[in-house]
Every structure is written in structure tokens, then in C-alpha cells.
Design a protein around this motif. Structure first.
Motif, mmCIF file in Angstrom:
data_model
loop_
_atom_site.group_PDB
_atom_site.id
_atom_site.type_symbol
_atom_site.label_atom_id
_atom_site.label_comp_id
_atom_site.label_asym_id
_atom_site.label_seq_id
_atom_site.Cartn_x
_atom_site.Cartn_y
_atom_site.Cartn_z
ATOM 1 N N GLN A 1 0.840 -1.181 0.000
ATOM 2 C CA GLN A 1 0.000 0.000 0.000
ATOM 3 C C GLN A 1 0.889 1.251 0.000
ATOM 4 O OE1 GLN A 1 -3.245 -0.380 -0.113
ATOM 5 N NE2 GLN A 1 -4.003 1.699 0.144
ATOM 6 N N VAL A 2 0.605 2.179 -0.898
ATOM 7 C CA VAL A 2 1.342 3.430 -0.988
ATOM 8 C C VAL A 2 0.403 4.574 -0.614
ATOM 9 C CG1 VAL A 2 2.541 5.018 -2.528
ATOM 10 C CG2 VAL A 2 2.884 2.548 -2.765
ATOM 11 N N GLN A 3 0.846 5.405 0.297
ATOM 12 C CA GLN A 3 0.043 6.576 0.672
ATOM 13 C C GLN A 3 0.588 7.810 -0.027
ATOM 14 O OE1 GLN A 3 0.100 6.583 4.984
ATOM 15 N NE2 GLN A 3 -1.639 5.176 5.075
ATOM 16 N N LEU A 4 -0.323 8.653 -0.476
ATOM 17 C CA LEU A 4 0.030 9.850 -1.223
ATOM 18 C C LEU A 4 -0.607 11.059 -0.542
ATOM 19 C CD1 LEU A 4 -0.803 8.371 -4.736
ATOM 20 C CD2 LEU A 4 1.475 8.600 -3.742
ATOM 21 N N VAL A 5 0.185 12.084 -0.305
ATOM 22 C CA VAL A 5 -0.319 13.282 0.352
ATOM 23 C C VAL A 5 0.007 14.499 -0.507
ATOM 24 C CG1 VAL A 5 -0.240 14.719 2.417
ATOM 25 C CG2 VAL A 5 -0.016 12.223 2.612
ATOM 26 N N GLU A 6 -1.050 15.166 -1.001
ATOM 27 C CA GLU A 6 -0.867 16.344 -1.849
ATOM 28 C C GLU A 6 -0.816 17.614 -1.017
ATOM 29 O OE1 GLU A 6 -4.022 13.823 -4.213
ATOM 30 O OE2 GLU A 6 -3.648 14.395 -2.133
ATOM 31 N N SER A 7 -0.181 18.628 -1.573
ATOM 32 C CA SER A 7 -0.183 19.968 -0.985
ATOM 33 C C SER A 7 0.070 20.984 -2.088
ATOM 34 C CB SER A 7 0.882 20.096 0.112
ATOM 35 O OG SER A 7 2.173 19.862 -0.427
ATOM 36 N N GLY A 8 -0.197 22.248 -1.782
ATOM 37 C CA GLY A 8 0.127 23.311 -2.725
ATOM 38 C C GLY A 8 -1.040 23.914 -3.469
ATOM 39 N N GLY A 9 -2.234 23.403 -3.265
ATOM 40 C CA GLY A 9 -3.380 23.996 -3.933
ATOM 41 C C GLY A 9 -3.726 25.357 -3.357
ATOM 42 N N GLY A 10 -4.650 26.049 -4.009
ATOM 43 C CA GLY A 10 -5.067 27.354 -3.515
ATOM 44 C C GLY A 10 -5.797 28.142 -4.571
ATOM 45 N N LEU A 11 -5.916 29.443 -4.308
ATOM 46 C CA LEU A 11 -6.604 30.362 -5.203
ATOM 47 C C LEU A 11 -5.566 31.218 -5.918
ATOM 48 C CD1 LEU A 11 -9.182 31.847 -6.200
ATOM 49 C CD2 LEU A 11 -8.999 33.271 -4.140
ATOM 50 N N GLY A 15 -3.648 33.373 -15.426
ATOM 51 C CA GLY A 15 -2.306 33.769 -15.847
ATOM 52 C C GLY A 15 -1.236 33.490 -14.820
ATOM 53 N N GLY A 16 -1.646 33.163 -13.612
ATOM 54 C CA GLY A 16 -0.709 32.905 -12.538
ATOM 55 C C GLY A 16 -0.195 31.466 -12.539
ATOM 56 N N SER A 17 0.588 31.148 -11.498
ATOM 57 C CA SER A 17 1.220 29.832 -11.386
ATOM 58 C C SER A 17 0.998 29.237 -10.001
ATOM 59 C CB SER A 17 2.729 29.957 -11.634
ATOM 60 O OG SER A 17 3.010 30.429 -12.920
ATOM 61 N N LEU A 18 1.019 27.926 -9.958
ATOM 62 C CA LEU A 18 0.984 27.175 -8.706
ATOM 63 C C LEU A 18 1.843 25.934 -8.889
ATOM 64 C CD1 LEU A 18 -2.749 27.048 -7.480
ATOM 65 C CD2 LEU A 18 -0.834 28.132 -6.307
ATOM 66 N N ARG A 19 2.390 25.445 -7.789
ATOM 67 C CA ARG A 19 3.096 24.172 -7.829
ATOM 68 C C ARG A 19 2.487 23.221 -6.803
ATOM 69 N NH1 ARG A 19 9.373 22.420 -6.634
ATOM 70 N NH2 ARG A 19 8.717 22.766 -4.477
ATOM 71 N N LEU A 20 2.024 22.101 -7.290
ATOM 72 C CA LEU A 20 1.488 21.071 -6.423
ATOM 73 C C LEU A 20 2.587 20.068 -6.084
ATOM 74 C CD1 LEU A 20 -1.927 20.315 -8.191
ATOM 75 C CD2 LEU A 20 -1.394 22.066 -6.479
ATOM 76 N N SER A 21 2.526 19.551 -4.872
ATOM 77 C CA SER A 21 3.472 18.530 -4.431
ATOM 78 C C SER A 21 2.712 17.303 -3.959
ATOM 79 C CB SER A 21 4.330 19.054 -3.270
ATOM 80 O OG SER A 21 5.076 20.178 -3.650
ATOM 81 N N CYS A 22 3.341 16.149 -4.111
ATOM 82 C CA CYS A 22 2.728 14.901 -3.665
ATOM 83 C C CYS A 22 3.827 14.042 -3.055
ATOM 84 C CB CYS A 22 2.069 14.195 -4.833
ATOM 85 S SG CYS A 22 1.467 12.537 -4.445
ATOM 86 N N ALA A 23 3.745 13.837 -1.763
ATOM 87 C CA ALA A 23 4.707 13.009 -1.060
ATOM 88 C C ALA A 23 4.203 11.569 -1.015
ATOM 89 C CB ALA A 23 4.917 13.534 0.358
ATOM 90 N N ALA A 24 5.039 10.643 -1.487
ATOM 91 C CA ALA A 24 4.660 9.232 -1.550
ATOM 92 C C ALA A 24 5.379 8.438 -0.467
ATOM 93 C CB ALA A 24 4.999 8.663 -2.920
ATOM 94 N N SER A 25 4.654 7.488 0.139
ATOM 95 C CA SER A 25 5.246 6.671 1.207
ATOM 96 C C SER A 25 6.069 5.529 0.655
ATOM 97 C CB SER A 25 4.144 6.111 2.117
ATOM 98 O OG SER A 25 3.311 5.219 1.407
ATOM 99 N N GLY A 26 5.918 5.250 -0.653
ATOM 100 C CA GLY A 26 6.673 4.181 -1.275
ATOM 101 C C GLY A 26 6.875 4.472 -2.746
#
Length: 115
Positions: A1-11, A15-26
Motif C-alpha cells: 500500500q502506498v500513501q500519497l499526500v498532496e499539498s500546494g493547492g489554492g486560489l 495567468g498565474g502559477s501554482l506548484r502542487l506537491s505529492c509526497a509518496a510513502s513508497g
């Protein structure tokens, strides 16, 4: 089983930019990003092979989004530039063998692009 945790979303404004991250347990063969807008089906956005770095993108994001990995941190990123209101959705990190048919899913992070 691999757990995935996202972060970085928002408003963000159009024309702007965002960077999403996803930390994986495996580690899996590949990692992907999907998104689901209100009233629409979940759709593939981008995928990457952990070793080697081969990528694939949906036509709607080619040239604007970039998927990448940090193999030491077991983290996958989605750099989103030139954002449009139609990019508004909940973005999900996923992992498995096939880009478009992953075995594991994160909980999702909201991205809202205002016009």
C-alpha cells in the motif's frame, strides 16, 4: 500500500502559477496527476516514470504544466503556469504502473483560478 499526500493547492488569478506537491510513502513505477471539476468526470492531467523520467500530458495542459519528481524525497510535483479558469478543479495525485490507470490515490487538493 502506498500513501500519497498532496499539498500546494489554492486560489490564483488567471495567468498565474501554482506548484502542487505529492509526497509518496513508497515507490511505484509511475506517478500521475488527475483533476476533477464540478459536474465533470475525473481526467488525466500528466504522468511521469520515476526512473528515467518519461512523461505524458493531456493536450489541454501541454506547454503550460510540467510534471517532475524528486527521487530522494519520493515526491512528485506539478508546476502549473499560465493558469486558466477552466483549470479549476480538485487535483489528485496517483501512482501505480500505468499513467492513466493508477492503483493508489491521494485525497486531493483544490485549485481555483479566478478570471
Amino acid at each position: 500500500q502506498v500513501q500519497l499526500v498532496e499539498s500546494g493547492g489554492g486560489l490564483v488569478q488567471a495567468g498565474g502559477s501554482l506548484r502542487l506537491s505529492c509526497a509518496a510513502s513508497g515507490r511505484t513505477f509511475s506517478a500521475s496527476w488527475f483533476r476533477q471539476a464540478p459536474g465533470k468526470e475525473r481526467e488525466f492531467v500528466a504522468g511521469v516514470v520515476w526512473i528515467g523520467g518519461s512523461t505524458d500530458y493531456a493536450d489541454s495542459v501541454k506547454g503550460r504544466f510540467t510534471i517532475s519528481t524528486d527521487n530522494i524525497k519520493n515526491t512528485v510535483y506539478l508546476q502549473m503556469n499560465s493558469l486558466k479558469p477552466e483549470d479549476t478543479a480538485v487535483y489528485y495525485c496517483a501512482a501505480g504502473v500505468a499513467f492513466r490507470r493508477p492503483a493508489y490515490w491521494g485525497q486531493g487538493t483544490q485549485v481555483t483560478v479566478s478570471s
